[in-house]
Design an enzyme around this catalytic site. Structure first.
Site, PDB file in Angstrom:
ATOM      1  N   SER A  41       0.793  -1.231   0.000  1.00  0.00           N
ATOM      2  CA  SER A  41       0.000   0.000   0.000  1.00  0.00           C
ATOM      3  C   SER A  41       0.824   1.278   0.000  1.00  0.00           C
ATOM      4  O   SER A  41       0.304   2.339  -0.312  1.00  0.00           O
ATOM      5  CB  SER A  41      -0.968   0.018   1.188  1.00  0.00           C
ATOM      6  OG  SER A  41      -0.262   0.227   2.392  1.00  0.00           O
ATOM      7  N   LYS A  82       0.791   4.610   6.732  1.00  0.00           N
ATOM      8  CA  LYS A  82       0.174   5.448   5.695  1.00  0.00           C
ATOM      9  C   LYS A  82       0.764   6.859   5.786  1.00  0.00           C
ATOM     10  O   LYS A  82       1.497   7.194   6.693  1.00  0.00           O
ATOM     11  CB  LYS A  82      -1.350   5.531   5.875  1.00  0.00           C
ATOM     12  CG  LYS A  82      -2.071   4.213   5.917  1.00  0.00           C
ATOM     13  CD  LYS A  82      -2.050   3.475   4.614  1.00  0.00           C
ATOM     14  CE  LYS A  82      -2.757   2.123   4.768  1.00  0.00           C
ATOM     15  NZ  LYS A  82      -2.475   1.230   3.708  1.00  0.00           N
TER      16      LYS A  82
END
Length: 185
Positions: A41, A82
């Site tokens: 990701s 993230k």
């Protein structure tokens, strides 16, 4: 006499080891901890299996900044890595693959590699914050995070905003594999 000296030396070694383990535990629990990137990701910035150092004290004395890479406790009882895109009070939207925060366009150079690979379609789909979290602005005490691999990231578009209290810390240093050793942006 020799037996007493051996006992003293043994005791000194035991004390030194206990102090070393104690300091290591304090550093790991309160200051820094290693983490392994799990998944794709955050590609191309971070790769699956990268090992990083998480700075746990950064947000106890400071506040998160836009574009910091953070590690946080996700709702799935797992830690995610993230990038912070929106801060408390921000309005966030994407239009034609461009990030707008409070109406101002922002460059995201860490996405350039992926954008070049798919020039005919957007990396990040168009959206307004309101469509994702049912609020026009990011609530106080929360941040909006996205993975750099926008098409393959479970992030605030899916799990909602992240409480700053759930952030373990920020990370910038990859220490393994050696070929990737260094600071990431």
């Amino acid at each position: 006499m020799k037996e007493k000296k051996t006992k003293n030396e043994t005791w000194e070694w035991i004390k030194a080891l206990l102090i070393a383990f104690g300091l290591a535990a304090i550093i790991r629990v309160f200051l820094f901890t290693p983490i392994v990137v799990d998944g794709i990701s955050m590609m191309p910035t971070l790769s699956d299996g990268d090992r990083m150092v998480v700075n746990k004290i950064g947000y106890t004395i400071g506040k998160p900044n836009r574009f910091d890479i953070v590690v946080f406790h996700a709702p799935e009882k797992k830690d995610y890595i993230k990038r912070i895109i929106g801060l408390p009070g921000d309005e966030v939207e994407y239009i034609d693959d461009v990030l707008y925060v409070n109406g101002k366009a922002f460059d995201e150079p860490y996405l350039d590699q992926y954008k070049a690979e798919i020039p005919d379609s957007p990396l990040t789909e168009d959206f307004k914050l309101e469509d994702k979290i049912q609020s026009k602005t990011i609530p106080e005490g929360h941040v909006f995070v996205l993975g750099d691999n926008r098409r393959k990231s479970k992030d605030s578009r899916h799990i909602g905003v992240i409480s700053i209290d759930e952030i373990i810390g920020n990370t910038k240093i990859v220490f393994w594999p050696i070929k990737d050793f260094g600071i990431v942006n």
